[in-house]
Design a protein around this motif. Structure first.
Motif, short mmCIF file in Angstrom:
data_model
loop_
_atom_site.label_atom_id
_atom_site.label_comp_id
_atom_site.label_asym_id
_atom_site.label_seq_id
_atom_site.Cartn_x
_atom_site.Cartn_y
_atom_site.Cartn_z
N SER A 191 -1.00 -6.99 -40.73
CA SER A 191 -0.59 -7.02 -39.32
C SER A 191 -0.05 -8.39 -38.90
CB SER A 191 -1.78 -6.66 -38.42
OG SER A 191 -2.75 -7.71 -38.40
N ARG A 192 -0.03 -9.37 -39.79
CA ARG A 192 0.48 -10.69 -39.43
C ARG A 192 1.98 -10.64 -39.15
NH1 ARG A 192 -2.26 -14.36 -44.26
NH2 ARG A 192 -4.43 -13.77 -43.83
N ASP A 193 2.43 -11.57 -38.31
CA ASP A 193 3.85 -11.69 -38.00
C ASP A 193 4.55 -12.55 -39.04
OD1 ASP A 193 3.55 -10.22 -35.67
OD2 ASP A 193 3.08 -12.01 -34.48
N CYS A 194 5.74 -12.15 -39.43
CA CYS A 194 6.59 -12.97 -40.30
C CYS A 194 7.56 -13.72 -39.40
CB CYS A 194 7.35 -12.09 -41.29
SG CYS A 194 6.30 -11.11 -42.37
N ARG A 195 7.22 -14.96 -39.08
CA ARG A 195 8.04 -15.71 -38.13
C ARG A 195 9.18 -16.47 -38.79
NH1 ARG A 195 3.65 -18.87 -34.71
NH2 ARG A 195 2.17 -18.26 -36.31
N ASP A 196 9.22 -16.45 -40.11
CA ASP A 196 10.28 -17.14 -40.84
C ASP A 196 10.27 -16.61 -42.26
OD1 ASP A 196 12.33 -18.84 -41.44
OD2 ASP A 196 11.12 -20.67 -41.42
N PHE A 197 11.36 -16.78 -42.98
CA PHE A 197 11.43 -16.43 -44.40
C PHE A 197 11.84 -17.67 -45.17
CE2 PHE A 197 12.40 -12.39 -42.18
CZ PHE A 197 11.33 -11.65 -42.65
N VAL A 198 11.03 -18.03 -46.14
CA VAL A 198 11.30 -19.22 -46.96
C VAL A 198 11.47 -18.77 -48.40
CG1 VAL A 198 10.41 -21.42 -47.78
CG2 VAL A 198 10.01 -20.73 -45.40
N PHE A 199 12.64 -19.03 -48.97
CA PHE A 199 12.95 -18.61 -50.33
C PHE A 199 12.61 -19.73 -51.30
CE2 PHE A 199 15.26 -15.74 -47.71
CZ PHE A 199 15.31 -14.55 -48.42
N GLY A 251 10.64 -7.22 -34.74
CA GLY A 251 9.32 -6.74 -34.39
C GLY A 251 9.37 -5.55 -33.46
N LYS A 252 8.35 -4.71 -33.53
CA LYS A 252 8.28 -3.52 -32.70
C LYS A 252 6.91 -3.42 -32.05
CE LYS A 252 11.45 -0.85 -35.63
NZ LYS A 252 11.58 0.34 -36.51
N LEU A 253 6.91 -2.97 -30.81
CA LEU A 253 5.66 -2.68 -30.14
C LEU A 253 5.23 -1.26 -30.49
CD1 LEU A 253 6.24 -4.13 -26.56
CD2 LEU A 253 4.78 -5.06 -28.34
N ASN A 254 4.07 -1.12 -31.08
CA ASN A 254 3.55 0.21 -31.37
C ASN A 254 2.03 0.13 -31.45
OD1 ASN A 254 2.86 -0.63 -34.11
ND2 ASN A 254 5.05 -0.42 -34.57
N ALA A 255 1.41 1.28 -31.61
CA ALA A 255 -0.05 1.34 -31.61
C ALA A 255 -0.66 0.60 -32.78
CB ALA A 255 -0.51 2.80 -31.61
N ALA A 256 0.13 0.37 -33.84
CA ALA A 256 -0.38 -0.32 -35.02
C ALA A 256 -0.25 -1.83 -34.92
CB ALA A 256 0.36 0.18 -36.27
N SER A 257 0.27 -2.35 -33.79
CA SER A 257 0.44 -3.80 -33.64
C SER A 257 -0.23 -4.28 -32.36
CB SER A 257 1.93 -4.17 -33.64
OG SER A 257 2.61 -3.47 -32.60
N PRO A 258 -1.57 -4.19 -32.27
CA PRO A 258 -2.26 -4.57 -31.03
C PRO A 258 -2.06 -6.04 -30.66
CG PRO A 258 -3.83 -4.20 -32.82
CD PRO A 258 -2.50 -3.70 -33.29
#
Length: 709
Positions: free
Chosen positions: A227-235, A324-331
């Motif tokens: 459930s963590r947010d991916c705020r950036d992508f580092v290659f 990101g999406k708001l849904n029941a799985a992302s409290p």
């Protein structure tokens, strides 16, 4: 008549789900029965409707939440005209609206709808439904002039079509000049304009979304990690010393699966909290060896490690289109969204414009909303001694996101930061060197204080030794005692460094309240410390006391508990009508137990003649009007009691648990009363929401006190 609010946009990309969620929150604070209606819907699951049903415990059948599908609507409009389409949707709305006090209507989304003149369709539909309109415009990457133009266009478009506009919201505004321009415009329009900034945590996809989008295999990780947010992508491609400084907080590390050095290095950095990452994504269908994976799991338990068969370029192409999406799985995202809405929208002004008549019923959700709303009115500072406890950290994230209060977390700094990193919890944490920060900022903040190393330890030792000198406590002993988090937190409350304390998720009740007895002590007008539970039933809130502290109070103490409980009830909006409970009603029984309650009732009447009090009285006669009419006709309390005082702890504790489990009531508490400053205890089985509610109650208790008292 049912009041409806129609949230709509003027195009795509406005992120209006945040506004829809915020308006739903406002409506559920005011009325007991709120419905949801989406006139036109896409085929397949609707994440927002699922979220609203789950979060707000809606009993509305899902099939009644939508009108027509877009394809069906387009065909009907082409064949029979717009009037027939509108008529069909209005009929569908009225079928469900009569069962609700208010209805939130969700406008069309301008995404592959095949409907001409979509804005006009929304405007006409709102008029036919008798709904006020709340337009949302997209401010993402817009200049100040563009944002102003969009707000003006939205206002003109809907008012010219005869709509009642509540307010206009510019959402996802990045530029500070654009935000100020929109606010300026709001001072020159008949309706207010609110500006919501772009929030990276909302735009960021979760790790689970990455899994779903790429069809990734989960090698390591638990549900909390996913459930963590991916705020950036580092290659990852460079050697480890060059790669580590490129890591950013909340980033997803993407590296070939054969780079064990980057995998272990990233997870080690996460474990140290510098910085906490979202997870690791392995490419090229390469997998580390068993020893590497075992080490990875020990380094950062719960942190996701994923694998995909594709290379870096196709992987990146799939990731950069994710939002990101708001849904029941992302409290957690829901709390971020509500915090954003409540921080930047004048909810009191908007509520007044909604013109929803507040119901006299008080549902559990309305009571919880009221706690949060009142705690924000004059934000206080609460200390949480259990700084490394998972539920406490998750509750702290909610408290900060919703701007409920400022926080101090007690514990060794690295341990707190590491635990937060392991859980993927994002806190606005300040270190000890920033301990003297100003608590008046727009956003609530938290700090970490380690009692073992804090400069306050010496000061607290001197104070505690002085307070307990009559018990033979020396300075050396006091120096050891105050290193205990419960004592340290209680001393912070006494010294006014914080406004209140909440503990007990991992400590016993005695460990929480003993320091309060020794250090804070009772108020001058209270002989004992007692407690109440707020019992949130389906349509009302009752106050139960004392169910947690005093095993067998005598008549004097029982009277004190009743008076304290009535005061607590009044402080939280429950009109006190006090029932002194016993196994008999009125004069029908005798014996020591009944006599104690009868004597306590007379003492309450003597000390507080203004209070409505009845006793002795049985529970059924206290709360059920039909029974009261037989057993105590003419009583001002019987059948309508709101404060129920139990004769002993055995009765009170068992009754509150029986009602909680059997009637599905929400029990908020125990809330301690009688102390000079607020300290509250948690059940060791407390859920995250229980902790949030208790902290909000503590903050409200602190609002009503003189800081120097």
């Amino acid at each position: 008549m049912t009041r409806s609010v129609y949230v709509t946009g003027i195009g795509r990309g406005d992120g209006r789900q945040v506004v829809e969620l915020g308006v739903m929150e406002l409506l559920t604070r005011q009325v007991g029965k709120v419905g949801v209606f989406r006139p036109l819907a896409h085929d397949g699951p609707d994440p927002l409707l699922d979220l609203l049903r789950s979060r707000y415990r809606l009993s509305q059948p899902q099939g009644t939440m939508t009108g027509l599908g877009y394809d069906e609507a387009a065909a009907l409009q082409a064949e029979s005209g717009t009037d027939e389409l509108i008529s069909r949707l209005v009929d569908r709305y009225h079928e469900i609206a009569r069962g609700f006090d208010a209805v939130l209507v969700l406008g069309t989304d301008y995404a592959d709808t095949n409907l001409p003149a979509e804005l006009s369709l929304n405007a006409r539909l709102a008029n036919e439904l008798g709904a006020a309109v709340l337009p949302v415009v997209a401010g993402l990457d817009q200049s100040a002039d563009s944002v102003v133009a969009e707000v003006r266009n939205a206002h003109h478009a809907f008012t010219s079509l005869g709509c009642e506009v509540l307010a206009t919201i510019a959402n996802r505004v990045r530029d500070g000049h654009a935000a100020e321009a929109a606010r300026w415009l709001g001072r020159h329009l008949p309706e207010p304009v609110f500006v919501l900034p772009e929030e990276p945590a909302l735009a960021a996809p979760t790790v689970q979304q990455v899994v779903d989008e790429l069809g990734a295999r989960v090698l390591l990780g638990d549900p909390a990690g996913l459930s963590r947010d991916c705020r950036d992508f580092v290659f990852g491609g460079a050697m480890l010393p060059t790669f580590l400084p490129a890591l950013t907080e909340g980033c997803m590390v993407i590296t070939p699966g054969d780079r064990a050095d980057l995998i272990i290095g990233s997870l080690a950095a996460h474990s140290a909290g510098a910085p906490p990452i979202a997870g690791v994504l392995l490419t090229l269908d390469q997998y580390p060896g068993e020893e590497t994976m075992a080490l990875a799991e020990r380094l950062a338990p719960g942190t996701p490690v994923l694998a995909v068969p594709t290379g870096s370029f196709p992987t990146a192409a799939g990731l950069f289109s994710l939002e990101g999406k708001l849904n029941a799985a992302s409290p957690r995202k829901v709390e971020v969204a509500l915090g954003l809405f409540e921080t930047h929208v004048d909810t009191r002004q908007l509520t007044e414009r909604l013109s929803v008549v507040r119901t006299h019923r008080v549902t559990p959700m309305m009571f919880e909303h009221e706690l949060i709303e009142r705690s924000r009115e004059a934000r206080r500072h609460v200390v949480l001694p259990e700084g490394t406890e998972e539920r406490v950290l998750r509750a702290a994230e909610v408290l900060l996101r919703r701007n409920i209060c400022d926080l101090t977390l007690l514990g060794e700094e690295q341990a707190v930061r590491k635990r937060a990193a392991e859980l993927g919890v994002n806190l606005r944490l300040l270190g000890p060197e920033e301990a003297e920060w100003g608590g008046g900022s727009l956003a609530a903040c938290a700090r970490i204080v380690d009692p073992a190393t804090s400069p306050l330890r010496e000061r607290f030792a001197e104070l505690y030794a002085k307070l307990r000198a009559h018990r033979g406590v020396t300075h050396e002993l006091a120096y050891d005692v105050v290193a205990d988090v419960s004592y340290f937190g209680t001393l912070m409350v006494r010294e006014g460094l914080v406004d209140g304390m909440v503990s007990g998720a991992a400590h016993s009740t005695a460990a929480t309240i003993r320091p309060a007895f020794e250090i804070i002590k009772t108020k001058p007008d209270a002989s004992i410390v007692s407690s109440v539970f707020f019992m949130c039933l389906a349509d009302k809130v009752l106050v139960y006391g004392d169910c947690a502290v005093n095993p067998d109070p005598d008549a004097e103490q029982l009277a004190d508990i009743a008076i304290q409980s009535a005061a607590t009830a009044a402080q939280f909006g429950v009109e006190p009508r006090v029932a002194m409970l016993s196994y008999s009603t009125g004069t029908s029984g005798s014996g020591a137990d009944v006599d104690k309650v009868r004597q306590a009732t007379e003492l309450v009447r003597t000390r507080r003649p203004d209070l409505l009090v009845e006793g002795p009285i049985q529970y059924d006669a206290a709360v059920e009007p039909s029974v009261a009419a037989t057993k105590l006709p003419g009583s001002d309390v019987a059948g309508q009691a709101t404060v129920l005082v139990f004769p002993d702890l055995n009765t009170g504790n068992n009754t509150y648990k029986a009602v909680q489990r059997s009637a599905g009531a929400i029990a908020v508490g125990p809330v301690l009363q009688g102390l000079r400053k607020p300290v509250n205890d948690l059940s060791r089985g407390a859920l995250v929401q229980d902790i949030v509610n208790t902290v909000a109650i503590t903050a409200i208790q602190a609002q009503g006190r003189n800081p120097s008292a």
